[in-house]
Design a protein around this motif. Structure first.
Motif, PDB file in Angstrom:
ATOM      1  N   TYR A  24      38.477 -60.665  93.787  1.00 27.94           N
ATOM      2  CA  TYR A  24      38.231 -61.349  95.231  1.00 27.94           C
ATOM      3  C   TYR A  24      38.664 -60.438  96.179  1.00 27.94           C
ATOM      4  N   ARG A  25      37.981 -59.914  97.212  1.00 28.66           N
ATOM      5  CA  ARG A  25      38.416 -59.437  98.395  1.00 28.66           C
ATOM      6  C   ARG A  25      38.918 -60.469  99.589  1.00 28.66           C
ATOM      7  N   GLN A  26      40.240 -60.168 100.008  1.00 29.32           N
ATOM      8  CA  GLN A  26      40.442 -61.040 101.129  1.00 29.32           C
ATOM      9  C   GLN A  26      39.841 -60.708 102.397  1.00 29.32           C
ATOM     10  N   ASP A  27      39.266 -59.377 102.584  1.00 35.89           N
ATOM     11  CA  ASP A  27      38.741 -58.966 103.950  1.00 35.89           C
ATOM     12  C   ASP A  27      37.463 -59.308 104.277  1.00 35.89           C
ATOM     13  N   GLU A  28      36.584 -59.360 103.018  1.00 38.12           N
ATOM     14  CA  GLU A  28      35.238 -59.637 103.423  1.00 38.12           C
ATOM     15  C   GLU A  28      34.638 -59.731 101.895  1.00 38.12           C
ATOM     16  N   GLY A  29      33.424 -60.389 102.056  1.00 42.19           N
ATOM     17  CA  GLY A  29      32.611 -60.962 100.901  1.00 42.19           C
ATOM     18  C   GLY A  29      31.752 -62.031 101.144  1.00 42.19           C
ATOM     19  N   SER A  30      30.788 -62.481 100.227  1.00 41.85           N
ATOM     20  CA  SER A  30      29.931 -63.369 100.593  1.00 41.85           C
ATOM     21  C   SER A  30      29.980 -64.214  99.020  1.00 41.85           C
ATOM     22  N   ILE A  31      29.577 -65.652  99.343  1.00 39.31           N
ATOM     23  CA  ILE A  31      29.589 -66.418  98.135  1.00 39.31           C
ATOM     24  C   ILE A  31      28.271 -67.244  97.907  1.00 39.31           C
ATOM     25  N   PHE A  32      27.493 -66.920  97.190  1.00 43.52           N
ATOM     26  CA  PHE A  32      26.078 -67.789  96.934  1.00 43.52           C
ATOM     27  C   PHE A  32      26.320 -68.852  95.914  1.00 43.52           C
ATOM     28  N   CYS A  33      25.713 -70.056  96.196  1.00 46.20           N
ATOM     29  CA  CYS A  33      25.776 -70.876  95.321  1.00 46.20           C
ATOM     30  C   CYS A  33      24.314 -71.832  95.162  1.00 46.20           C
ATOM     31  N   ARG A  34      23.684 -72.097  94.250  1.00 49.94           N
ATOM     32  CA  ARG A  34      22.460 -72.899  94.186  1.00 49.94           C
ATOM     33  C   ARG A  34      23.107 -74.158  93.317  1.00 49.94           C
ATOM     34  N   TYR A  35      22.711 -75.413  94.024  1.00 54.38           N
ATOM     35  CA  TYR A  35      23.230 -76.508  93.392  1.00 54.38           C
ATOM     36  C   TYR A  35      22.462 -77.690  93.751  1.00 54.38           C
ATOM     37  N   LYS A  36      22.734 -79.018  93.237  1.00 58.99           N
ATOM     38  CA  LYS A  36      22.138 -80.006  93.733  1.00 58.99           C
ATOM     39  C   LYS A  36      23.242 -81.329  93.212  1.00 58.99           C
ATOM     40  N   ASN A  37      23.032 -82.379  93.812  1.00 59.02           N
ATOM     41  CA  ASN A  37      23.985 -83.482  93.654  1.00 59.02           C
ATOM     42  C   ASN A  37      23.212 -84.546  92.614  1.00 59.02           C
ATOM     43  N   SER A  38      23.912 -85.322  91.977  1.00 60.74           N
ATOM     44  CA  SER A  38      23.287 -86.436  90.941  1.00 60.74           C
ATOM     45  C   SER A  38      22.785 -87.436  91.574  1.00 60.74           C
ATOM     46  N   SER A  39      23.376 -87.699  92.944  1.00 60.03           N
ATOM     47  CA  SER A  39      22.907 -88.803  93.702  1.00 60.03           C
ATOM     48  C   SER A  39      23.375 -88.558  95.162  1.00 60.03           C
ATOM     49  N   LEU A  40      22.700 -89.485  95.920  1.00 59.52           N
ATOM     50  CA  LEU A  40      22.906 -89.392  97.339  1.00 59.52           C
ATOM     51  C   LEU A  40      24.278 -90.249  97.910  1.00 59.52           C
ATOM     52  N   ASP A  41      25.147 -90.513  97.088  1.00 58.90           N
ATOM     53  CA  ASP A  41      26.144 -91.183  97.341  1.00 58.90           C
ATOM     54  C   ASP A  41      27.072 -90.407  98.171  1.00 58.90           C
ATOM     55  N   THR A  42      27.653 -91.138  99.364  1.00 63.13           N
ATOM     56  CA  THR A  42      28.453 -90.249 100.250  1.00 63.13           C
ATOM     57  C   THR A  42      29.779 -90.837 100.408  1.00 63.13           C
ATOM     58  N   SER A  43      29.989 -91.765  99.332  1.00 65.88           N
ATOM     59  CA  SER A  43      31.279 -92.620  99.631  1.00 65.88           C
ATOM     60  C   SER A  43      32.623 -91.488  99.473  1.00 65.88           C
ATOM     61  N   ASN A  44      32.653 -90.410  99.256  1.00 63.56           N
ATOM     62  CA  ASN A  44      33.644 -89.419  98.944  1.00 63.56           C
ATOM     63  C   ASN A  44      33.096 -88.342  99.547  1.00 63.56           C
ATOM     64  N   ILE A  45      34.265 -87.426  99.918  1.00 65.52           N
ATOM     65  CA  ILE A  45      33.688 -85.964 100.437  1.00 65.52           C
ATOM     66  C   ILE A  45      33.200 -85.193  98.897  1.00 65.52           C
ATOM     67  N   ARG A  46      32.323 -84.595  99.371  1.00 61.33           N
ATOM     68  CA  ARG A  46      31.871 -83.696  98.080  1.00 61.33           C
ATOM     69  C   ARG A  46      31.837 -82.268  98.390  1.00 61.33           C
ATOM     70  N   ALA A  47      32.468 -81.396  97.313  1.00 61.00           N
ATOM     71  CA  ALA A  47      32.513 -80.096  97.574  1.00 61.00           C
ATOM     72  C   ALA A  47      31.965 -79.305  96.553  1.00 61.00           C
ATOM     73  N   VAL A  48      31.171 -78.109  96.981  1.00 63.67           N
ATOM     74  CA  VAL A  48      30.725 -77.054  96.093  1.00 63.67           C
ATOM     75  C   VAL A  48      31.878 -76.255  95.524  1.00 63.67           C
ATOM     76  N   TRP A  49      32.762 -75.587  96.298  1.00 64.77           N
ATOM     77  CA  TRP A  49      33.737 -74.744  95.828  1.00 64.77           C
ATOM     78  C   TRP A  49      34.749 -74.718  97.064  1.00 64.77           C
ATOM     79  N   GLY A  50      35.871 -74.284  96.631  1.00 62.23           N
ATOM     80  CA  GLY A  50      37.197 -74.227  97.407  1.00 62.23           C
ATOM     81  C   GLY A  50      37.830 -73.052  97.196  1.00 62.23           C
ATOM     82  N   LEU A  51      38.707 -72.467  98.027  1.00 62.34           N
ATOM     83  CA  LEU A  51      39.393 -71.280  97.938  1.00 62.34           C
ATOM     84  C   LEU A  51      40.900 -71.941  98.150  1.00 62.34           C
ATOM     85  N   GLY A  52      41.772 -71.647  97.336  1.00 66.53           N
ATOM     86  CA  GLY A  52      43.183 -72.251  97.571  1.00 66.53           C
ATOM     87  C   GLY A  52      44.375 -71.274  97.282  1.00 66.53           C
ATOM     88  N   THR A  53      45.421 -71.716  98.004  1.00 61.04           N
ATOM     89  CA  THR A  53      46.621 -71.045  98.019  1.00 61.04           C
ATOM     90  C   THR A  53      47.500 -71.808  96.652  1.00 61.04           C
TER      91      THR A  53
END
Length: 167
Positions: A24-53
């Motif tokens: 992983y490059r901290q200074d530049e990059g591109s993150i591509f993702c192809r995804y779909k949800n199982s349902s249209l439920d919006t009762s919670n925050i939904r995330a495809v990916w996350g970067l963390g410390t």
């Protein structure tokens, strides 16, 4: 016999430590993702990916809050507008890409740009890992869907290539 309801936790993956910092490059990059949800439920925050410390979330591609089907990019100190016209929650496959460098952060979905920050990228250079299917390394805000492709490019791709990848 009588059946019973079975629930299972979401499948999530994390790449951390040296396994993450080796590519992983901290200074530049591109993150591509192809995804779909199982349902249209919006009762919670939904995330495809996350970067963390080590101590918490730094960046993610997610819905802005519970009850919303829109998409939001949280990258370092910058957030995409909460009134985004692009939708994260969909039962159809979506193509998204986040591109970043020291000058801007950009989000495209299905060939359409949503968010460009001309402010300098302020990544703190202390990212420890990526979570796939959640917004944090601890597993919160699961996508509840299917990711068919996740690709990391170690450079900020040109806009034309970003559009072509997400169409």
């Amino acid at each position: 016999t009588q059946g019973s309801t079975v629930t299972r936790a979401g499948d999530v993956a994390t790449i951390t430590g040296k396994n993450f910092s080796d590519f992983y490059r901290q200074d530049e990059g591109s993150i591509f993702c192809r995804y779909k949800n199982s349902s249209l439920d919006t009762s919670n925050i939904r995330a495809v990916w996350g970067l963390g410390t080590i101590t918490g979330q730094d960046s993610s591609l997610r819905s802005p809050k519970s009850g919303s089907s829109r998409i939001r990019l949280h990258f370092g100190n910058y957030f995409s507008p909460s009134n985004s016209n692009l939708f994260l929650i969909s039962t159809e496959y979506r193509n998204s890409i986040v591109a970043y460098n020291q000058f801007e952060n950009l989000l495209l979905m299905d060939g359409k740009p949503d968010f460009v920050s001309a402010s300098p990228h302020t990544n703190r250079n202390n990212l420890y890992g990526i979570s796939i299917g959640t917004r944090t390394l601890a597993g919160s805000s699961a996508l509840c869907g299917h990711i068919s492709r996740l690709t990391y490019f170690p450079k900020r791709l040109p806009n034309e290539q970003l559009q072509a990848l997400t169409r």
